[in-house]
Design a protein around this motif. Structure first.
Motif, mmCIF file in Angstrom:
data_model
loop_
_atom_site.group_PDB
_atom_site.id
_atom_site.type_symbol
_atom_site.label_atom_id
_atom_site.label_comp_id
_atom_site.label_asym_id
_atom_site.label_seq_id
_atom_site.Cartn_x
_atom_site.Cartn_y
_atom_site.Cartn_z
ATOM 1 N N VAL A 55 -57.157 -41.976 -57.672
ATOM 2 C CA VAL A 55 -57.749 -42.596 -58.856
ATOM 3 C C VAL A 55 -59.158 -42.025 -59.021
ATOM 4 N N VAL A 56 -59.410 -41.382 -60.159
ATOM 5 C CA VAL A 56 -60.732 -40.822 -60.462
ATOM 6 C C VAL A 56 -61.127 -41.226 -61.881
ATOM 7 N N LEU A 57 -62.416 -41.046 -62.208
ATOM 8 C CA LEU A 57 -62.860 -41.331 -63.570
ATOM 9 C C LEU A 57 -62.627 -40.092 -64.435
ATOM 10 N N LEU A 58 -61.798 -40.233 -65.459
ATOM 11 C CA LEU A 58 -61.596 -39.169 -66.439
ATOM 12 C C LEU A 58 -62.168 -39.673 -67.755
ATOM 13 N N LYS A 59 -63.178 -38.970 -68.257
ATOM 14 C CA LYS A 59 -63.887 -39.381 -69.471
ATOM 15 C C LYS A 59 -64.372 -40.836 -69.375
ATOM 16 N N GLY A 60 -64.758 -41.262 -68.163
ATOM 17 C CA GLY A 60 -65.313 -42.596 -67.969
ATOM 18 C C GLY A 60 -64.292 -43.695 -67.711
ATOM 19 N N PHE A 61 -62.999 -43.353 -67.686
ATOM 20 C CA PHE A 61 -61.957 -44.357 -67.459
ATOM 21 C C PHE A 61 -61.307 -44.142 -66.097
ATOM 22 N N PRO A 62 -61.049 -45.230 -65.340
ATOM 23 C CA PRO A 62 -60.355 -45.061 -64.054
ATOM 24 C C PRO A 62 -58.895 -44.682 -64.301
ATOM 25 N N LEU A 86 -53.405 -41.089 -65.923
ATOM 26 C CA LEU A 86 -53.086 -42.240 -66.766
ATOM 27 C C LEU A 86 -54.060 -43.365 -66.433
ATOM 28 N N ASP A 87 -54.669 -43.932 -67.463
ATOM 29 C CA ASP A 87 -55.596 -45.055 -67.283
ATOM 30 C C ASP A 87 -54.871 -46.161 -66.523
ATOM 31 N N ILE A 88 -55.471 -46.639 -65.420
ATOM 32 C CA ILE A 88 -54.780 -47.621 -64.586
ATOM 33 C C ILE A 88 -54.655 -48.981 -65.272
ATOM 34 N N PHE A 89 -55.400 -49.203 -66.355
ATOM 35 C CA PHE A 89 -55.324 -50.483 -67.053
ATOM 36 C C PHE A 89 -54.516 -50.407 -68.346
ATOM 37 N N THR A 90 -54.634 -49.295 -69.076
ATOM 38 C CA THR A 90 -53.967 -49.215 -70.383
ATOM 39 C C THR A 90 -52.771 -48.265 -70.382
ATOM 40 N N GLY A 91 -52.688 -47.377 -69.396
ATOM 41 C CA GLY A 91 -51.602 -46.396 -69.371
ATOM 42 C C GLY A 91 -51.865 -45.198 -70.272
ATOM 43 N N ALA A 92 -53.022 -45.180 -70.957
ATOM 44 C CA ALA A 92 -53.348 -44.072 -71.859
ATOM 45 C C ALA A 92 -53.555 -42.786 -71.059
ATOM 46 N N LYS A 93 -53.068 -41.674 -71.608
ATOM 47 C CA LYS A 93 -53.202 -40.382 -70.937
ATOM 48 C C LYS A 93 -54.595 -39.811 -71.198
ATOM 49 N N LYS A 94 -55.236 -39.337 -70.143
ATOM 50 C CA LYS A 94 -56.575 -38.734 -70.263
ATOM 51 C C LYS A 94 -56.550 -37.384 -69.566
ATOM 52 N N VAL A 95 -57.262 -36.418 -70.146
ATOM 53 C CA VAL A 95 -57.352 -35.088 -69.553
ATOM 54 C C VAL A 95 -58.827 -34.727 -69.436
ATOM 55 N N ASP A 96 -59.211 -34.163 -68.295
ATOM 56 C CA ASP A 96 -60.593 -33.738 -68.107
ATOM 57 C C ASP A 96 -60.584 -32.384 -67.408
ATOM 58 N N ILE A 97 -61.532 -31.545 -67.746
ATOM 59 C CA ILE A 97 -61.648 -30.231 -67.116
ATOM 60 C C ILE A 97 -63.018 -30.151 -66.460
ATOM 61 N N SER A 98 -63.047 -29.712 -65.196
ATOM 62 C CA SER A 98 -64.306 -29.659 -64.460
ATOM 63 C C SER A 98 -64.278 -28.466 -63.521
ATOM 64 N N PRO A 99 -65.430 -27.786 -63.323
ATOM 65 C CA PRO A 99 -65.458 -26.730 -62.304
ATOM 66 C C PRO A 99 -65.108 -27.327 -60.941
ATOM 67 N N ASN A 103 -69.078 -32.174 -58.655
ATOM 68 C CA ASN A 103 -68.661 -33.517 -58.277
ATOM 69 C C ASN A 103 -68.171 -34.304 -59.484
ATOM 70 N N MET A 104 -67.133 -35.094 -59.243
ATOM 71 C CA MET A 104 -66.661 -36.065 -60.227
ATOM 72 C C MET A 104 -66.890 -37.435 -59.599
ATOM 73 N N SER A 105 -66.636 -38.482 -60.351
ATOM 74 C CA SER A 105 -66.743 -39.833 -59.802
ATOM 75 C C SER A 105 -65.355 -40.424 -59.635
ATOM 76 N N ALA A 106 -65.171 -41.109 -58.519
ATOM 77 C CA ALA A 106 -63.934 -41.854 -58.292
ATOM 78 C C ALA A 106 -64.326 -43.315 -58.131
ATOM 79 N N PRO A 107 -63.626 -44.216 -58.817
ATOM 80 C CA PRO A 107 -64.003 -45.630 -58.722
ATOM 81 C C PRO A 107 -63.499 -46.263 -57.436
ATOM 82 N N PHE A 108 -64.231 -47.239 -56.932
ATOM 83 C CA PHE A 108 -63.707 -48.062 -55.850
ATOM 84 C C PHE A 108 -62.681 -48.987 -56.490
#
Length: 184
Positions: A55-62, A86-99, A103-108
């Motif tokens: 579980v990681v933050l993609l565009k600010g969503f877990p 997939l957003d763990i709360f809404t199921g919405a698909k999110k895509v993010d691209i990062s080198p 570092n990215m953020s992963a939520p607790f």
């Protein structure tokens, strides 16, 4: 050690006073760090270390990662990680691209279990934890949740007189009922 007792302006009271000020400054810093900012709700992870199922933050969503692809870029560029989740709360698909080196953020993510006592007409649940504390601030999953069947299944189990345990997932500032178990 230097003996400062004979220096002008020095007294034991001044030394004591300075010490207290420093200590109060430290206390203030600790209080500030405990504030409700995003940093306390997440931890850093290198984009290249993100794996499917995390579980990681993609565009600010877990989001639960469902696919990670990496691509090499040009002569002097960075390898990029293309992360789909997939957003763990809404199921919405999110895509993010990062080198991959960034570092990215992963939520607790916390998962708690509550005994379901009742479901009100407005969809709010009455839940009890293992200490006997009740809460009535979470709604039963509806047709807008990732698992559209979950709410009706929970309602049926409760109506059938089963003991229902709701699984509540918490990440960032959101809490949602994400699963349940029933027993006679």
């Amino acid at each position: 050690a230097l003996d400062t007792t004979d220096q002008p302006g020095y007294s034991r009271e001044t030394a004591q006073h300075t010490h207290v000020d420093k200590h109060q400054g430290i206390m203030a810093d600790e209080d500030f760090a405990a504030g409700g900012d995003v940093a306390q709700k997440t931890y850093p992870i290198r984009a290249g270390e993100v794996k499917k199922g995390m579980v990681v933050l993609l565009k600010g969503f877990p989001c639960k990662v469902i696919e990670v692809t990496t691509s090499k870029t040009g002569k002097h560029g960075h390898a990029k990680a293309n992360i789909t989740g997939l957003d763990i709360f809404t199921g919405a698909k999110k895509v993010d691209i990062s080198p991959t080196s960034h570092n990215m953020s992963a939520p607790f993510v916390n998962v708690a279990q509550f005994t379901l006592l009742d479901i009100a007409d407005d969809g709010f649940t009455s839940l009890m934890d293992e200490n006997g504390e009740t809460r009535e601030d979470l709604k039963i999953p509806d047709e807008n949740s990732p698992d559209k069947e979950l709410g009706p299944k929970i309602r049926k189990a409760l109506a059938d007189g089963k003991e229902v345990t709701c699984i509540v997932t918490k990440a960032m500032d959101s809490e949602v009922i994400t699963d349940f178990r029933e027993s006679e």
